[in-house]
Design a protein around this motif. Structure first.
Motif, PDB file in Angstrom:
ATOM      1  N   SER A 197       0.375   5.629   1.009  1.00 31.18           N
ATOM      2  CA  SER A 197       0.649   6.970   0.501  1.00 31.18           C
ATOM      3  C   SER A 197      -0.012   7.992   1.424  1.00 31.18           C
ATOM      4  O   SER A 197      -1.043   7.726   2.042  1.00 31.18           O
ATOM      5  CB  SER A 197       0.129   7.128  -0.926  1.00 31.18           C
ATOM      6  OG  SER A 197      -1.271   6.966  -0.974  1.00 31.18           O
ATOM      7  N   THR A 199      -0.472  12.481   2.362  1.00 31.82           N
ATOM      8  CA  THR A 199      -0.245  13.895   2.104  1.00 31.82           C
ATOM      9  C   THR A 199      -0.212  14.619   3.440  1.00 31.82           C
ATOM     10  O   THR A 199      -1.115  14.454   4.271  1.00 31.82           O
ATOM     11  CB  THR A 199      -1.348  14.497   1.220  1.00 31.82           C
ATOM     12  OG1 THR A 199      -1.413  13.765  -0.013  1.00 31.82           O
ATOM     13  CG2 THR A 199      -1.032  15.956   0.899  1.00 31.82           C
ATOM     14  N   HIS A 209       3.939  15.325  -0.283  1.00 33.96           N
ATOM     15  CA  HIS A 209       3.396  14.034  -0.706  1.00 33.96           C
ATOM     16  C   HIS A 209       4.420  12.939  -0.421  1.00 33.96           C
ATOM     17  O   HIS A 209       5.587  13.041  -0.825  1.00 33.96           O
ATOM     18  CB  HIS A 209       3.049  14.058  -2.198  1.00 33.96           C
ATOM     19  CG  HIS A 209       2.050  15.122  -2.558  1.00 33.96           C
ATOM     20  ND1 HIS A 209       0.716  15.025  -2.222  1.00 33.96           N
ATOM     21  CD2 HIS A 209       2.204  16.310  -3.207  1.00 33.96           C
ATOM     22  CE1 HIS A 209       0.074  16.102  -2.642  1.00 33.96           C
ATOM     23  NE2 HIS A 209       0.951  16.902  -3.251  1.00 33.96           N
ATOM     24  N   LYS A 211       5.026   8.882  -0.835  1.00 29.83           N
ATOM     25  CA  LYS A 211       4.517   7.695  -1.532  1.00 29.83           C
ATOM     26  C   LYS A 211       4.453   6.469  -0.637  1.00 29.83           C
ATOM     27  O   LYS A 211       3.528   5.667  -0.742  1.00 29.83           O
ATOM     28  CB  LYS A 211       5.396   7.404  -2.753  1.00 29.83           C
ATOM     29  CG  LYS A 211       5.310   8.448  -3.856  1.00 29.83           C
ATOM     30  CD  LYS A 211       6.172   8.053  -5.039  1.00 29.83           C
ATOM     31  CE  LYS A 211       6.077   9.088  -6.155  1.00 29.83           C
ATOM     32  NZ  LYS A 211       6.943   8.721  -7.314  1.00 29.83           N
ATOM     33  N   LYS A 212       5.433   6.306   0.235  1.00 31.00           N
ATOM     34  CA  LYS A 212       5.486   5.120   1.087  1.00 31.00           C
ATOM     35  C   LYS A 212       5.743   5.553   2.523  1.00 31.00           C
ATOM     36  O   LYS A 212       6.878   5.557   2.991  1.00 31.00           O
ATOM     37  CB  LYS A 212       6.578   4.156   0.616  1.00 31.00           C
ATOM     38  CG  LYS A 212       6.320   3.551  -0.755  1.00 31.00           C
ATOM     39  CD  LYS A 212       7.438   2.584  -1.139  1.00 31.00           C
ATOM     40  CE  LYS A 212       7.181   1.953  -2.506  1.00 31.00           C
ATOM     41  NZ  LYS A 212       8.260   1.002  -2.871  1.00 31.00           N
ATOM     42  N   ASN A 248       9.461   6.505   2.270  1.00 36.73           N
ATOM     43  CA  ASN A 248      10.309   6.352   1.086  1.00 36.73           C
ATOM     44  C   ASN A 248      11.702   5.856   1.457  1.00 36.73           C
ATOM     45  O   ASN A 248      12.722   6.371   0.994  1.00 36.73           O
ATOM     46  CB  ASN A 248      10.416   7.690   0.330  1.00 36.73           C
ATOM     47  CG  ASN A 248       9.063   8.217  -0.111  1.00 36.73           C
ATOM     48  OD1 ASN A 248       8.136   7.452  -0.351  1.00 36.73           O
ATOM     49  ND2 ASN A 248       8.951   9.530  -0.204  1.00 36.73           N
TER      50      ASN A 248
END
Length: 316
Positions: A197, A199, A209, A211-212, A248
């Motif tokens: 993850s 930012t 942001h 996540k992946k 993502n």
């Protein structure tokens, strides 16, 4: 007077042969005044550059530029850049003898060493050959490092790390297929790399942001990794980084998207995003490999990147 730094180990030893068999005889024939230096180990190019510049400016005013020629790869240029302080009056010429040569590819510098040398020598009377390029600065807990082409965190830096220790790279370099090393290792690591993850902060905008995250490439030029056109719209003199952010997205999709990056078509794939910014901050939930111009500088879980517009004088 030209100061020439030769990386004799570039492209598995071809750098030394190119110097001895092509560049040195050409300089002698043209009666060019020069001094040559040979790097012997990692980090020495930076020390040589610092010494050359300090000596030059101790003998002449800042109005007279220091003319530096680098014979090596993108990594050799990166090492030299660490020894050139911002705003220093240094003009850099480049004879590419590396395996990826992404900087030369973007600037249109000839692969022919004699043609590249001629362009450098002609720049003394043709100032339009001297381009001003942006300098990238990455700040981590370990300090500051400059870059000319790109700074990457995550998957692309992990590829660089493995390429640096690859025996296959030396073999492919000998038959002129060195850039296939990057592609082969990229495919190998694709399925073993675990996303994290992240930012992402761009200038003063709201944070993004992810996540992946697979990787972020912050680039001043269009190419990295031996010809991947990750940022096809990058402008090396606009004071902005172009970012290729991959996250993502299923790895199977990336597998099919990766080859399209040679043509800059990967940005059409959902989950591969393009941004522009002058200041960047990245935080991740675990340390990732980081590179500058293909030179791996370690693992970090946070870094800041800033741009000094048109700070590098480069012949192309």
């Amino acid at each position: 007077m030209y100061h020439i730094i030769v990386n004799p180990a570039s492209r598995s030893g071809r750098g030394l042969r190119i110097w001895e068999e092509a560049i040195k005889p050409a300089l002698t024939e043209k009666a060019v005044s020069y001094q040559v230096y040979f790097s012997k180990e990692a980090g020495e190019v930076t020390l040589l550059t610092q010494k050359i510049i300090a000596t030059h400016f101790s003998k002449s005013s800042d109005e007279k530029p220091c003319r530096l020629i680098i014979l090596g790869g993108d990594g050799t240029v990166n090492e030299a850049l660490q020894g050139i302080a911002p705003s220093r009056n240094v003009i850099v010429g480049y004879i590419p003898t590396g395996s990826s040569n992404d900087l030369a590819r973007d600037l249109g510098i000839s692969k022919d060493p004699i043609k590249a040398l001629s362009r450098i020598l002609d720049a003394k009377t043709k100032p339009e050959y001297i381009k001003r390029m942006d300098r990238g600065i990455v700040r981590t807990d370990d300090g500051l490092r400059s870059f000319a082409v790109s700074c990457g965190i995550g998957y692309d830096a992990a590829v660089c790390e493995e390429v640096m220790h690859s025996k296959l790279k030396g073999l492919l370099n000998k038959i002129g297929l060195g850039k296939l090393t990057y592609l082969g290792i990229a495919l190998k690591l694709l399925f073993s790399t675990k996303p994290v993850s992240c930012t992402l902060y761009l200038d003063d905008k709201e944070p993004i942001h992810i996540k992946k995250l697979l990787f972020i490439a912050s680039m001043t030029h269009r190419f990295e990794g031996g010809g991947f056109k990750f940022c096809p719209m990058a402008d090396y003199a606009d004071g902005l980084f172009d970012l290729c952010v991959v996250g993502n997205i299923p790895k199977l999709v990336i597998l099919f998207a990766l080859p399209t990056a040679f043509f800059g078509k990967h940005l059409l794939v959902p989950g591969i995003n393009h941004y522009r910014a002058a200041r960047i901050r990245i935080t991740t939930n675990r340390p990732l490999w980081v590179h500058t111009d293909g030179e791996v500088i370690g693992r970090v879980d946070g870094m800041e990147i800033s741009c000094i517009r048109q700070d590098i004088q480069f012949i192309s």
